[in-house]
Design a protein around this motif. Sequence first.
Motif, short mmCIF file in Angstrom:
data_model
loop_
_atom_site.label_atom_id
_atom_site.label_comp_id
_atom_site.label_asym_id
_atom_site.label_seq_id
_atom_site.Cartn_x
_atom_site.Cartn_y
_atom_site.Cartn_z
N ASN A 82 5.97 9.18 -9.14
CA ASN A 82 5.14 8.22 -8.43
C ASN A 82 4.80 8.66 -7.02
OD1 ASN A 82 4.66 6.45 -10.44
ND2 ASN A 82 6.47 5.17 -10.01
N THR A 83 5.84 9.20 -6.33
CA THR A 83 5.59 9.67 -4.96
C THR A 83 4.47 10.71 -4.97
OG1 THR A 83 7.90 9.32 -4.42
CG2 THR A 83 6.68 10.76 -2.97
N ASN A 86 1.04 9.20 -5.57
CA ASN A 86 0.53 8.54 -4.37
C ASN A 86 -0.04 9.54 -3.39
OD1 ASN A 86 1.05 5.96 -5.10
ND2 ASN A 86 3.14 5.95 -4.27
N LYS A 89 -3.30 10.93 -4.45
CA LYS A 89 -4.34 9.93 -4.28
C LYS A 89 -4.76 9.84 -2.82
CE LYS A 89 -3.99 5.40 -4.92
NZ LYS A 89 -3.07 4.36 -5.36
N GLU A 90 -3.75 9.85 -1.91
CA GLU A 90 -4.06 9.60 -0.51
C GLU A 90 -4.56 10.84 0.22
OE1 GLU A 90 -4.09 6.68 0.68
OE2 GLU A 90 -2.95 5.58 -0.83
N GLY B 215 6.35 6.71 1.03
CA GLY B 215 5.96 7.49 -0.14
C GLY B 215 5.36 8.83 0.22
N LYS B 268 2.93 -4.24 0.56
CA LYS B 268 2.52 -3.61 -0.68
C LYS B 268 1.47 -4.44 -1.42
CE LYS B 268 6.32 -0.56 -1.79
NZ LYS B 268 7.59 -0.34 -2.47
#
Lengths: 359, 381
Positions: A82-83, A86, A89-90, B215, B268
């Motif tokens: 998941n990290t 993300n 994506k970013e 994250g 979030k």
Amino acid sequence: MYNSHMRIIKENPNIIKLAVDALKQGGLVIFPSETTYGIAADATNPMAIKKLNNYKKRPIGKPYSVAVSNIKMAEEYVSLNNTARNIYKEFLPGPVTVVSYGKHKLTKGVESETGTLGIRISSYALVCQIVKDLRVPITATSANASYMKRPYKISDILGNISDKQKGLVDLIIDAGELPHNEPSTVIDTTLDDPVALRQGEIKFTDKNEVLSRSEESTQNIAKELFQKYESYLGKRPIIFALIGEMGTGKTQFTKGLGKVLGIKEEIVSPTFNLVNTYTLSPVRYTLNHIDAWRIQGPKELETLGFLKTIEDKNMVIAIEWADRVMSEIKKQREHALIIWVKIKYGKKENERLISWGTL
Amino acid sequence: MIILSIDTSCDETSAAVTDKTKVISNIIWSQASQHADFGGVMPSLAQRLHKERIDWVVDRALSTAHCSLSTDIDAIAVTVGPGLAISLEVGISKAKELAQKYNDILPALKSGVSLQRRMTYQRSIHLRSKLRSVLECCYKPIIPVNHIEAHLLSPLASPSTDHRPPTTFPALGLVVSGGNTQLILIEKIGKYKILAQTVDDALGEALDKAARLLGLGYPGGAILEKIARVGNPDAYTLPSPLIDDKIKNRFSYSGLKTAMYRLIEKEKPLTKEKIYNLAASFQEVAFDHILNVLSYQINHQPLAISHFLLGGGVASNNLLRSKLRKLLRPYEITLHVPYTKKLCGDNAAMIGVCAYLKSRNAKNLNAKLKSIDREPRMKIA
């Protein structure tokens, strides 16, 4: 020995085919990017990687990060958690290299010794197009030899390498002097992999749970818990296996252990050092404060001397992120008293639910 | 005085050659790799212990400096603490090995040994045992160095011999890294007093952990700085740590970490803009905490201070630098930072420079080989 085949060509739309052909034949291509000039080799071609190693003159065991064209292509070569998703994506495409566990599909030596692989998606259109047309990842290392100046123009490179190195290069794509941007930032996402997280394995009975309302009260709970089992010390070492998210107070709990043991030194987070050892003088008990978060596998725990510390019957061990090395700790059941302590965030800002069990 | 220095205190393996305060070469293993060109990837513990790393960096440091160990190097400096014991050991044993292998007297003694073969049996035995005892205690001098002290004095390193920053003591120093956060009064080189230090996380560690909560992977301090530049530091209110302390002699990041966790949960799902703003807000509060303690300490400092040394990995953060400069200006205190950012993170050149600065009062040069040992929890004062 100067290679007459080395071509220096100004960046133009037709150059993509030339570059792709050169790479397909196992050649090395120097290309511009949003960071510095890079040198590309087909990351699936062992001969090309060998050539690159000779060019870079780097020590054995140094991995290369690779460029892919999109996240879908990345997933063919690495497992994304998941990290990682993300971050893709970013920040991608852009000057960020994301490290994940590799799927071992590339030439040996491209991934690191531990099987991780750094991936980039360049925001420089030319690079992306080359990768797209080639359909396999290319190495995205900077075009300087190890330890030479960062290459922002072709003369930065040619002025610092030998004729022999020049002879290894097939094509140079010259886009003039690049803006002096910093090299890409590297982010390791493998530490967030929940492989070791099997919290469900530890069951706590309902009664062994208390509410902490402050850091001091967390320390106090540690003190009381220690006193409850103190009589074991001297016969067996005691392990406090601490489980809880970041910021729940695992170090605070250990501070409490330090206080009750009479350790005067300030007990601080062991994240950076991995293990901090506090000895009372005159030596009576020793407190070993371990952070398992950065520990990658049981072997590393052993390297830190974990098994040896267990032999000391006057040892108190506090392990943060114990869930990451759960099976290793469990193996010590015969030799040590193991107290599993779980700390969870409570409803209010400073509240924590602390539960424990001696499984 | 030309020194070969070695640092293996934690994640990095590094070797350097320095001449007084001038850095001639400064080789850090991770920088040789594609990954670490950029700083950031955590090596596995096994990698950290690789013997080939230490040999490679030492060879590279010497060859880059065009120095020969036997003829050019006057002393070997090595980090003995604080750090991870097993990592420290790699550097210390390498330093000892080199010191013994390349001592100056050995070649002379060897010719002496061939001479003694021609001597009578009796005399030869006597001489041999004498020679042995001489051999055992001769080696290139080793200078044991405290890693924190080296970070502290790293702004005194210079790119050329005649370019040392003009500093006078007493001075103040701040070491901010992944493992340490200490505000130190430097009475003179070698004499220190800790004015404040962290009671939980180090500043660099707190920044790394905040990045992880956002994250951004780990360690993410570097990328946090990058994205914080475009974020709004006033977008969120995070509590300033230990604001109620009457005597400000400690740093703490545990409460801020918790507040950040809670805030992120509340915000979030995170958008790009939120991440930028959260990063900027966290960095702002984390740094202001340092400034808060610092200004208290300056105001309560009886000694006249006009120089401030900043060292450690977080010393490369531009926002922290400008905040410090702004704070120090009214007090007419000059901020000194390492002349290159490469000297901020863990590196061996700072070990060599520190060894030189300390060895000027000579007694450090006489350390007995056997007495040099790792000190994982070494203190500076």
